[in-house]
Design a protein around this motif. Structure first.
Motif, PDB file in Angstrom:
ATOM      1  N   VAL A  77      60.487 -24.385  -8.168  1.00  0.00           N
ATOM      2  CA  VAL A  77      61.449 -23.772  -7.251  1.00  0.00           C
ATOM      3  C   VAL A  77      60.981 -22.376  -6.822  1.00  0.00           C
ATOM      4  O   VAL A  77      60.816 -21.485  -7.662  1.00  0.00           O
ATOM      5  N   PRO A  78      60.772 -22.141  -5.529  1.00  0.00           N
ATOM      6  CA  PRO A  78      60.385 -20.812  -5.053  1.00  0.00           C
ATOM      7  C   PRO A  78      61.497 -19.787  -5.272  1.00  0.00           C
ATOM      8  O   PRO A  78      62.680 -20.082  -5.121  1.00  0.00           O
ATOM      9  N   GLU A  79      61.073 -18.582  -5.622  1.00  0.00           N
ATOM     10  CA  GLU A  79      62.009 -17.476  -5.854  1.00  0.00           C
ATOM     11  C   GLU A  79      61.441 -16.204  -5.240  1.00  0.00           C
ATOM     12  O   GLU A  79      60.253 -15.920  -5.376  1.00  0.00           O
ATOM     13  N   ARG A  80      62.284 -15.458  -4.566  1.00  0.00           N
ATOM     14  CA  ARG A  80      61.875 -14.212  -3.917  1.00  0.00           C
ATOM     15  C   ARG A  80      61.767 -13.093  -4.946  1.00  0.00           C
ATOM     16  O   ARG A  80      62.678 -12.868  -5.741  1.00  0.00           O
ATOM     17  N   GLN A  81      60.657 -12.386  -4.911  1.00  0.00           N
ATOM     18  CA  GLN A  81      60.413 -11.215  -5.756  1.00  0.00           C
ATOM     19  C   GLN A  81      60.106 -10.019  -4.869  1.00  0.00           C
ATOM     20  O   GLN A  81      59.649 -10.180  -3.735  1.00  0.00           O
ATOM     21  N   VAL A  82      60.316  -8.813  -5.395  1.00  0.00           N
ATOM     22  CA  VAL A  82      59.946  -7.605  -4.661  1.00  0.00           C
ATOM     23  C   VAL A  82      59.215  -6.653  -5.602  1.00  0.00           C
ATOM     24  O   VAL A  82      59.654  -6.411  -6.732  1.00  0.00           O
ATOM     25  N   LEU A  83      58.090  -6.147  -5.139  1.00  0.00           N
ATOM     26  CA  LEU A  83      57.300  -5.153  -5.865  1.00  0.00           C
ATOM     27  C   LEU A  83      57.469  -3.802  -5.192  1.00  0.00           C
ATOM     28  O   LEU A  83      57.667  -3.720  -3.982  1.00  0.00           O
ATOM     29  N   GLY A  84      57.389  -2.749  -5.989  1.00  0.00           N
ATOM     30  CA  GLY A  84      57.495  -1.406  -5.434  1.00  0.00           C
ATOM     31  C   GLY A  84      56.413  -0.490  -5.963  1.00  0.00           C
ATOM     32  O   GLY A  84      55.993  -0.606  -7.118  1.00  0.00           O
ATOM     33  N   TRP A  85      55.951   0.410  -5.089  1.00  0.00           N
ATOM     34  CA  TRP A  85      55.007   1.458  -5.467  1.00  0.00           C
ATOM     35  C   TRP A  85      55.674   2.804  -5.189  1.00  0.00           C
ATOM     36  O   TRP A  85      56.203   3.026  -4.087  1.00  0.00           O
ATOM     37  N   PHE A  86      55.626   3.708  -6.177  1.00  0.00           N
ATOM     38  CA  PHE A  86      56.342   4.971  -6.082  1.00  0.00           C
ATOM     39  C   PHE A  86      55.418   6.125  -6.467  1.00  0.00           C
ATOM     40  O   PHE A  86      54.649   6.024  -7.419  1.00  0.00           O
ATOM     41  N   GLN A  87      55.509   7.205  -5.706  1.00  0.00           N
ATOM     42  CA  GLN A  87      54.667   8.370  -5.979  1.00  0.00           C
ATOM     43  C   GLN A  87      55.182   9.081  -7.220  1.00  0.00           C
ATOM     44  O   GLN A  87      56.324   9.539  -7.255  1.00  0.00           O
ATOM     45  N   PRO A  88      54.371   9.209  -8.256  1.00  0.00           N
ATOM     46  CA  PRO A  88      54.851   9.843  -9.478  1.00  0.00           C
ATOM     47  C   PRO A  88      55.114  11.333  -9.308  1.00  0.00           C
ATOM     48  O   PRO A  88      54.417  12.025  -8.550  1.00  0.00           O
ATOM     49  N   ILE A  89      56.104  11.818 -10.030  1.00  0.00           N
ATOM     50  CA  ILE A  89      56.333  13.256 -10.122  1.00  0.00           C
ATOM     51  C   ILE A  89      55.177  13.904 -10.882  1.00  0.00           C
ATOM     52  O   ILE A  89      54.746  15.017 -10.567  1.00  0.00           O
ATOM     53  N   ASP A  90      54.663  13.185 -11.857  1.00  0.00           N
ATOM     54  CA  ASP A  90      53.509  13.638 -12.633  1.00  0.00           C
ATOM     55  C   ASP A  90      52.411  12.584 -12.504  1.00  0.00           C
ATOM     56  O   ASP A  90      52.336  11.656 -13.312  1.00  0.00           O
ATOM     57  N   ILE A 144      46.655   2.083  -4.189  1.00  0.00           N
ATOM     58  CA  ILE A 144      47.315   3.164  -3.469  1.00  0.00           C
ATOM     59  C   ILE A 144      47.835   4.121  -4.534  1.00  0.00           C
ATOM     60  O   ILE A 144      48.032   3.724  -5.681  1.00  0.00           O
ATOM     61  N   PRO A 145      48.081   5.390  -4.199  1.00  0.00           N
ATOM     62  CA  PRO A 145      48.395   6.393  -5.231  1.00  0.00           C
ATOM     63  C   PRO A 145      49.834   6.320  -5.720  1.00  0.00           C
ATOM     64  O   PRO A 145      50.599   7.270  -5.610  1.00  0.00           O
ATOM     65  N   GLY A 146      50.202   5.167  -6.274  1.00  0.00           N
ATOM     66  CA  GLY A 146      51.574   5.019  -6.735  1.00  0.00           C
ATOM     67  C   GLY A 146      51.703   4.109  -7.932  1.00  0.00           C
ATOM     68  O   GLY A 146      50.957   3.132  -8.084  1.00  0.00           O
ATOM     69  N   PHE A 147      52.659   4.431  -8.793  1.00  0.00           N
ATOM     70  CA  PHE A 147      53.065   3.586  -9.910  1.00  0.00           C
ATOM     71  C   PHE A 147      53.687   2.306  -9.354  1.00  0.00           C
ATOM     72  O   PHE A 147      54.516   2.340  -8.459  1.00  0.00           O
ATOM     73  N   LYS A 148      53.286   1.154  -9.897  1.00  0.00           N
ATOM     74  CA  LYS A 148      53.749  -0.145  -9.405  1.00  0.00           C
ATOM     75  C   LYS A 148      54.675  -0.791 -10.423  1.00  0.00           C
ATOM     76  O   LYS A 148      54.369  -0.810 -11.624  1.00  0.00           O
ATOM     77  N   ILE A 149      55.786  -1.364  -9.929  1.00  0.00           N
ATOM     78  CA  ILE A 149      56.760  -1.993 -10.820  1.00  0.00           C
ATOM     79  C   ILE A 149      57.393  -3.198 -10.124  1.00  0.00           C
ATOM     80  O   ILE A 149      57.554  -3.222  -8.907  1.00  0.00           O
ATOM     81  N   GLY A 150      57.723  -4.210 -10.919  1.00  0.00           N
ATOM     82  CA  GLY A 150      58.468  -5.367 -10.444  1.00  0.00           C
ATOM     83  C   GLY A 150      59.462  -5.788 -11.504  1.00  0.00           C
ATOM     84  O   GLY A 150      59.363  -5.384 -12.665  1.00  0.00           O
ATOM     85  N   LYS A 151      60.428  -6.582 -11.112  1.00  0.00           N
ATOM     86  CA  LYS A 151      61.458  -7.088 -12.032  1.00  0.00           C
ATOM     87  C   LYS A 151      61.414  -8.602 -12.017  1.00  0.00           C
ATOM     88  O   LYS A 151      61.551  -9.228 -10.964  1.00  0.00           O
ATOM     89  N   TYR A 152      61.228  -9.209 -13.190  1.00  0.00           N
ATOM     90  CA  TYR A 152      61.220 -10.658 -13.268  1.00  0.00           C
ATOM     91  C   TYR A 152      62.549 -11.225 -12.788  1.00  0.00           C
ATOM     92  O   TYR A 152      63.621 -10.748 -13.153  1.00  0.00           O
ATOM     93  N   ASN A 153      62.438 -12.264 -11.953  1.00  0.00           N
ATOM     94  CA  ASN A 153      63.599 -12.980 -11.421  1.00  0.00           C
ATOM     95  C   ASN A 153      64.492 -12.115 -10.556  1.00  0.00           C
ATOM     96  O   ASN A 153      65.542 -12.595 -10.114  1.00  0.00           O
ATOM     97  N   HIS A 154      64.124 -10.905 -10.304  1.00  0.00           N
ATOM     98  CA  HIS A 154      64.729  -9.991  -9.343  1.00  0.00           C
ATOM     99  C   HIS A 154      66.220 -10.282  -9.126  1.00  0.00           C
ATOM    100  O   HIS A 154      67.019 -10.072 -10.033  1.00  0.00           O
ATOM    101  N   PHE A 155      66.595 -10.828  -7.942  1.00  0.00           N
ATOM    102  CA  PHE A 155      68.000 -11.177  -7.690  1.00  0.00           C
ATOM    103  C   PHE A 155      68.235 -12.684  -7.785  1.00  0.00           C
ATOM    104  O   PHE A 155      69.284 -13.182  -7.357  1.00  0.00           O
ATOM    105  N   LYS A 156      67.265 -13.429  -8.310  1.00  0.00           N
ATOM    106  CA  LYS A 156      67.375 -14.877  -8.468  1.00  0.00           C
ATOM    107  C   LYS A 156      67.689 -15.563  -7.138  1.00  0.00           C
ATOM    108  O   LYS A 156      68.517 -16.478  -7.062  1.00  0.00           O
ATOM    109  N   GLU A 157      66.974 -15.142  -6.095  1.00  0.00           N
ATOM    110  CA  GLU A 157      67.127 -15.739  -4.769  1.00  0.00           C
ATOM    111  C   GLU A 157      66.161 -16.912  -4.632  1.00  0.00           C
ATOM    112  O   GLU A 157      64.954 -16.705  -4.551  1.00  0.00           O
ATOM    113  N   HIS A 158      66.695 -18.108  -4.609  1.00  0.00           N
ATOM    114  CA  HIS A 158      65.884 -19.315  -4.545  1.00  0.00           C
ATOM    115  C   HIS A 158      66.035 -19.985  -3.184  1.00  0.00           C
ATOM    116  O   HIS A 158      67.039 -19.821  -2.498  1.00  0.00           O
ATOM    117  N   GLY A 159      65.023 -20.758  -2.815  1.00  0.00           N
ATOM    118  CA  GLY A 159      65.076 -21.483  -1.556  1.00  0.00           C
ATOM    119  C   GLY A 159      63.704 -21.981  -1.170  1.00  0.00           C
ATOM    120  O   GLY A 159      62.731 -21.835  -1.926  1.00  0.00           O
TER     121      GLY A 159
END
Length: 374
Positions: free
Chosen positions: A214-227, A256-271
């Protein structure tokens, strides 16, 4: 008439195409989008690789071989693809991430340290784990340059004689006696074997997996660190962190110059894969910010990039790697559920073995098709 047709030239498909081509097979790779596209599951610069596998200890032998093959691929491609940072698996002491990681380390004799949250925070200043967490640090974890790896495999395959058709959608796979026909929106091809590595579209071609891959939508983010100094690959291990408010996975700044993070199963959006949105939304960013502010506050700077990708989840979160029952000319390849890319190198070898001999030297019992098919 080809020896083998590989459907889907992402992580698994590109590695399989190379393995078959180097063995002297006449092979065709079919990709519905551009080569190296961002519609599937392998874009976003990199993917975690780790030996202390909390999902199941039986993955570890596959991972040992995957590491060796990534290094071999680097030599052939002339570029670094595997980067070692160490890895952290953390959860409550009785949680699956900690207990599973520790069990894998003990069963397979992996070097590791059991650390408390305060020890992790002191050693790796980008972390701010809560006291309730227990952690396994394994020094051989890191990440694979996923986008570069796909292109490297494709280039090696082409150099070895493979043929690749991008922007050609497969609409049907028709088994026959000793051969298979692959129908696309542009033509018809025949081969002795077909490897279906279509990612989130696999159930379009293997209908028996419609309810169980079952396909599920995920989102990854990159954020510029304070440190920024706290998130360099030399001081920030990749990690899986099961916090009380979610299960997150992290990378140091790279690409790219950013910390990368993702959340497993994010919002559980399937389709269906064609219907899930690839456009990030404000609530996607907010979900990732929650984890950053709690667990990685030194990374809570401006947003640099958000990107959607797709998981293809099975109910037990294990892969589907098998010949299709009753049709050994079709090999089903769905190393999925959000933890598959690291295995691409060894899966290429396994799938090539299944396509040429029908067997693998690895124990694939955990990945049998029959356990899921409807």
């Amino acid at each position: 008439m080809y020896d083998t047709i590989v459907i889907g030239i992402g992580g698994m498909g590109s590695a399989t195409l190379w393995e078959l081509a180097r063995r002297g097979q006449k092979v065709l790779g079919l990709e519905r989008y551009d080569l190296g596209h961002s519609m599937g599951s392998s874009h976003g610069f990199n993917r975690i690789i780790r030996l202390s596998y909390f999902e199941h200890p039986s993955y570890v032998p596959l991972l040992r071989r995957a590491y060796a093959l990534w290094r071999k691929t680097e030599e052939l491609a002339g570029e670094q693809l595997l980067f070692i940072t160490g890895s952290i698996d953390a959860s409550r002491e009785d949680g699956r991430v900690f207990t599973g990681s520790l069990a894998a380390c003990k069963e397979h004799g992996l070097s590791h340290e059991v650390l408390g949250a305060r020890e992790v925070n002191s050693r790796f200043p980008g972390y701010n784990l809560p006291d309730y967490m227990a952690c396994v640090f394994q020094p051989e974890g890191g990440f694979v340059a996923s986008e570069r790896a796909i292109l490297a495999y494709a280039a090696l395959a082409v150099d070895a004689g493979a043929e690749i058709h991008a922007r050609e959608k497969v609409v049907a796979v028709e088994p026959g006696q000793g051969r298979v026909a692959v129908i696309t929106d542009q033509g018809r091809y025949e081969a002795r074997r077909a490897v279906v590595a279509a990612g989130a579209w696999i159930s379009d071609l293997i209908p028996g997996l419609t309810m169980t891959a079952v396909p599920e939508r995920q989102v990854l983010g990159w954020f510029q660190p304070i440190d920024p100094s706290a998130f360099k690959p030399s001081v920030f291990p990749v990690s899986n962190i099961a916090a009380d408010h979610g299960h997150y996975y992290q990378f140091p700044s790279w690409g790219i110059p950013g910390f990368k993070i993702g959340k497993y199963n994010h919002f559980k959006e399937h389709g269906h894969a064609d219907e899930l949105s690839r456009e990030p939304r404000p609530d996607d960013e907010a979900a990732l910010r929650l984890a950053i502010r709690d667990l990685f506050p030194k990374a809570d700077g401006p947003t640099l990039r958000l990107a959607a990708c797709l998981f293809t989840n099975t109910p037990d979160e294990h892969f589907v790697v098998d010949t299709l029952p009753g049709h050994p000319e079709i090999i089903v390849a769905s190393p999925c559920s959000g933890h598959g890319f690291k295995f691409a190198s060894v899966m290429g070898e396994i799938l090539a073995d299944l396509a040429t001999t029908g067997e693998s030297k690895f124990d694939l019992e955990l990945f049998r098709y029959a356990r899921l098919a409807t």
